[in-house]
Motif scaffolding. Structure first.
Motif, PDB file in Angstrom:
ATOM      1  N   ALA A 285       0.769  -1.161   0.032  1.00  0.00           N
ATOM      2  CA  ALA A 285      -0.016   0.242  -0.136  1.00  0.00           C
ATOM      3  C   ALA A 285       0.968   1.226  -0.035  1.00  0.00           C
ATOM      4  O   ALA A 285       1.717   1.269   0.988  1.00  0.00           O
ATOM      5  CB  ALA A 285      -1.222   0.042   1.509  1.00  0.00           C
TER       6      ALA A 285
ATOM      7  N   THR B 241      -2.789  -2.962   8.215  1.00  0.00           N
ATOM      8  CA  THR B 241      -3.329  -2.721   7.070  1.00  0.00           C
ATOM      9  C   THR B 241      -2.290  -3.765   6.267  1.00  0.00           C
ATOM     10  O   THR B 241      -1.290  -3.841   6.222  1.00  0.00           O
ATOM     11  CB  THR B 241      -2.921  -1.268   6.231  1.00  0.00           C
ATOM     12  OG1 THR B 241      -3.636  -0.592   7.189  1.00  0.00           O
ATOM     13  CG2 THR B 241      -3.336  -1.387   4.970  1.00  0.00           C
TER      14      THR B 241
ATOM     15  N   SER C  87      -2.086  -6.098   2.525  1.00  0.00           N
ATOM     16  CA  SER C  87      -2.516  -5.961   0.853  1.00  0.00           C
ATOM     17  C   SER C  87      -1.845  -6.984  -0.114  1.00  0.00           C
ATOM     18  O   SER C  87      -0.818  -7.469   0.278  1.00  0.00           O
ATOM     19  CB  SER C  87      -2.071  -4.457   0.365  1.00  0.00           C
ATOM     20  OG  SER C  87      -2.877  -3.464   1.040  1.00  0.00           O
TER      21      SER C  87
ATOM     22  N   SER D 158      -6.985  -5.645  -0.044  1.00  0.00           N
ATOM     23  CA  SER D 158      -6.545  -4.750   0.813  1.00  0.00           C
ATOM     24  C   SER D 158      -7.475  -4.764   2.007  1.00  0.00           C
ATOM     25  O   SER D 158      -8.819  -4.765   1.701  1.00  0.00           O
ATOM     26  CB  SER D 158      -6.265  -3.412   0.101  1.00  0.00           C
ATOM     27  OG  SER D 158      -5.615  -2.570   1.443  1.00  0.00           O
TER      28      SER D 158
END
Length: 295
Positions: A24, A244, A246, A270
């Motif tokens: 990301a 996070t 992805s 994601s």
């Protein structure tokens, strides 16, 4: 023995899909790259636990198992500080001008000459061709769990008028890494990546802390520092953090599970997983896990 905590909030959020070969991109003006705390040699330190405040140094980049050249900081001049887990708890005791370093095009720390005569001590990094920078002097943390937070931000982004409560640092443009001194309790968020039953190393997991600053961690296997295929967030403070993950080279995400085993599949490539760290109680060793399953 560490225990896995249940009852943590985990919320999947749809995000912009990314190419499978990338991680990301920084959002909302965030600075790319990563930092980590280390000792004078630049080698990883077990669970980010240190015997003395003077032992803690700063390094730039991703550490073990990350792809070569990954997570280097953009070239420029940076300023650092140490706080407690709350940004209002400024612990660094010398002037901002004494806490500067430069990064060249290779993405690693090269010099503290920007700090002039009051520059901090340095060491030679074992992980990259750069240097390490001593964080001391700073005061003792008021946190009962012994948590400290190291901050790094581009010097050009300092704003002592608008963000004085953060010691002139804006979380939006800052990298952070937590560590402990003398206190040995383990409170961590671990992200693991799996494909066909095998753990994947060198996978990136973004971390946004409780004040909105960010960093990137990579999955690694290093039993000497109790890393068993995880991307570690060590010394996690009380409050809500975001992990996070992805699609990236070697991992197209099929689904993700949170600390309670909840399963999420949104097809976007994601996910943002909200992990709420409970108040720390003396003697607790707690691990929150995010599991990423790749296809």
């Amino acid at each position: 023995m560490r225990r896995l905590l249940t009852g943590a909030a985990v919320v999947p959020l749809a995000m912009i899909a990314l190419a499978p070969s990338t991680f990301a991109a920084p959002q909302g003006g965030q600075v790319s790259g990563a930092i980590f705390t280390t000792d004078v040699t630049g080698a990883p330190v077990n669970l980010n636990h240190y015997a003395a405040k003077q032992d803690v140094y700063l390094n730039g980049g991703p550490g073990i198992n990350a792809p070569i050249g990954a997570a280097g900081l953009p070239a420029g001049t940076y300023t650092f500080q140490v706080t407690g887990p709350k940004p209002t708890q400024l612990l660094s005791s010398d002037a901002l001008a004494c806490r500067q370093f430069t990064v060249d095009g290779s993405g690693v720390i090269q010099s503290v000459t920007a700090s002039g005569a009051c520059a901090h001590a340095t060491g030679t990094s074992a992980d990259d061709p750069g240097i390490t920078v001593q964080l001391y002097p700073y005061a003792d943390t008021p946190n009962p769990g012994g948590v400290y937070k190291a901050w790094v931000t581009p010097t050009s982004r300092l704003d002592c008028n608008r963000f004085a409560k953060y010691g002139c640092f804006n979380p939006r443009y800052s990298k952070t890494d937590n560590f402990k001194v003398l206190e040995n309790a383990i409170v961590e968020i671990d992200t693991r990546f799996w494909k066909n039953g095998n753990a994947l190393l060198g996978m990136a997991a973004g971390w946004t802390d409780t004040v909105g600053a960010s960093n990137v961690k990579y999955s690694e296997y290093n039993p000497a520092i109790l890393a068993y295929n995880e991307a570690h967030v060590e010394a996690a403070e009380e409050g809500t953090h975001t992990i996070t993950v992805s699609d990236q080279a070697g991992c197209t995400i099929d689904y993700v599970t949170g600390p309670n085993g909840e399963r999420y599949r949104n097809g976007s490539g994601s996910y943002s997983v909200s992990v709420t760290v409970a108040p720390w109680n003396a003697g607790d060793d707690i691990t929150y896990r995010v599991e990423v399953y790749c296809k």
